[in-house]
Design an enzyme around this catalytic site. Sequence first.
Site, mmCIF file in Angstrom:
data_model
loop_
_atom_site.group_PDB
_atom_site.id
_atom_site.type_symbol
_atom_site.label_atom_id
_atom_site.label_comp_id
_atom_site.label_asym_id
_atom_site.label_seq_id
_atom_site.Cartn_x
_atom_site.Cartn_y
_atom_site.Cartn_z
ATOM 1 N N ASP A 1 9.374 19.542 -20.347
ATOM 2 C CA ASP A 1 8.126 19.026 -19.776
ATOM 3 C C ASP A 1 6.958 19.931 -20.160
ATOM 4 O OD1 ASP A 1 6.577 17.155 -18.534
ATOM 5 O OD2 ASP A 1 7.151 17.694 -16.489
ATOM 6 N N ASP B 1 -0.051 20.317 -24.534
ATOM 7 C CA ASP B 1 -0.993 21.107 -23.730
ATOM 8 C C ASP B 1 -0.319 21.832 -22.573
ATOM 9 O OD1 ASP B 1 -0.459 18.783 -22.350
ATOM 10 O OD2 ASP B 1 -2.514 18.395 -21.738
ATOM 11 N N HIS C 1 10.960 15.393 -24.381
ATOM 12 C CA HIS C 1 9.851 15.336 -23.419
ATOM 13 C C HIS C 1 9.232 16.723 -23.285
ATOM 14 C CE1 HIS C 1 8.116 13.142 -19.745
ATOM 15 N NE2 HIS C 1 7.535 14.345 -19.763
ATOM 16 N N GLY D 1 0.262 10.680 -16.505
ATOM 17 C CA GLY D 1 -0.701 10.788 -15.416
ATOM 18 C C GLY D 1 -0.053 10.377 -14.107
ATOM 19 N N GLU E 1 9.332 9.669 -11.480
ATOM 20 C CA GLU E 1 9.238 11.098 -11.170
ATOM 21 C C GLU E 1 8.659 11.242 -9.772
ATOM 22 O OE1 GLU E 1 7.146 15.221 -12.805
ATOM 23 O OE2 GLU E 1 6.302 13.277 -13.332
ATOM 24 N N HIS F 1 5.120 18.483 -23.454
ATOM 25 C CA HIS F 1 3.682 18.257 -23.590
ATOM 26 C C HIS F 1 3.046 19.387 -24.385
ATOM 27 C CE1 HIS F 1 3.188 14.837 -20.737
ATOM 28 N NE2 HIS F 1 4.311 15.341 -20.213
ATOM 29 N N HIS G 1 6.181 7.442 -18.618
ATOM 30 C CA HIS G 1 6.427 8.298 -17.465
ATOM 31 C C HIS G 1 6.686 7.400 -16.250
ATOM 32 C CE1 HIS G 1 4.842 11.692 -19.760
ATOM 33 N NE2 HIS G 1 5.118 12.493 -18.757
#
Length: 386
Positions: A315, A38, A34, A196, A226, A36, A223
Site C-alpha cells: 500500500d 506517492d 498494490h 480515495g 477496505e 502507491h 479500491h
Amino acid sequence: MVSESESTVPQGVVPAGVVPTAEQIRRAPKVLLHDHLDGGLRPATIVKLARETGYDALPETDAGRLESWFRESADSGSLERYLETFSHTVGVMQTRDALFRVASECAQDLAADGVVYAEVRYAPEQHLLGGLTLEQVVEAVDEGFREGERLARAAGHRIRVGALLTAMRHAARALEIAELANRYRDLGVVGFDIAGAEAGHPPTRHLDAFEYLKRENNHFTIHAGEAFGLPSIWQALQWCGADRLGHGMRIIDDIQVGDGGDVKLGRLAAYVRDKRIPLELCPSSNLQTGAAPSYAEHPIGLLRRLHFRATVNTDNRLMSGTSMSNEFGHLVRTFRYTLDDMQWFTVNAMKSAFIPFDERLAMINDVVKPGYAALKSEWLFPSAAV
C-alpha cells in the site's frame, strides 16, 4: 547428536513447516500489485525535493525526524493527520525531474527488496500544480521507472514495473484518466484504478470510465472493501466489472466461522472465490486504518486457508514503514508461513497481473518458481546458501 528434525526428515526432502529466515524472505522473488507511488518516497528525497522546488510546508527538514513524523502521523488514528502525510509527498512531486527521480528510486527500492514484478499506482491529476500536463506526468513517471529498472539491473537485481493510472473517486476526471490510461497502454501503463474515501463516493459514480475501459478491453482494479463493506465490493464487481479488488478484505464480512471451526461462505464471498477474483491485501496498512486489529486477526489468514486469490501488498511503504519483506515477515511470524506459502501468494499475484498471459507465465516459470526452488534447496544443501 542428530536433531529431531534431521532424524525425521527423509534425505532429499525439504522439511515441512520450516519457516524462512528474514534473509531468505528478502531474497525470495516477490510480486507487488498494490503500491502507491506517492506513499513510498525516501524521506531524504522529500527533503531534497522540497529544497529544490521551494516547497516550504514540511513538518520536519531532517530526514530521520521526517520519517518518524510520517509513521507517527499514519499511526495516530486521525484521518486528518493521515491524509496530511500525502499532501507533503504530492507537494514535492510537481515537476518532471521530481517525478522521474521518485519513480526511479521506487523501482530501485523494490528491486533491492526482492520484488521482481510491481504495479505501482498514482493519480496524474494530483501532479499538475507545477504546470505539467497529464501526458507529461505519465511520461516522466514511465521514464523514471525504466531508469530505475536499468539501475537495478546494474546492481544485480531484476524488476519489471508497470503503472496503474488512478482517478480520485471524489473528483470528476475518471473518464479522462481512463482515456489517458488507454492511450498509454503498452507504453508502461498496464491498467486503471480509482482511489480515495469509499464512504460517500461509490464506484458507480464513475461508470462511464469503467464502461469505456471494458469497451477497450483494458484492465482495471477498484479500491473497495477496505473502509467500507460488502456493498462497495458488490458494486465494484457487479456494476463496474473490476478485474481485481484493491484491498477487498471486508469480504470477510460474508464468511461465517462456527464455534467448531466450520466455515460458511455467503453468496458474494463464494462468487469472489469461485471467480478467482484477486484480493490486493495490505496487512500493515489495514492495521493502521483500523480495518484489522492485529496481524493474527487479519482476514488474510482465513482467506489463505480457504484458497481465495489472496495477494500480499505494501500500500504505502513510507507511511506504514514497510516493505514486501516486512509484510511477509509479519505473516511468517504470525501464521508460521513457509516458503511454500510465500510462493503461493506470489504466484497468485503474478497470475493476477495486468500484463499478457504469456508474459505472466514466463515470470512464474522462469523467475518465481526457480527462485523459490533455490531457496528451498538451501535446507537440503546448506553450502548452497548465499
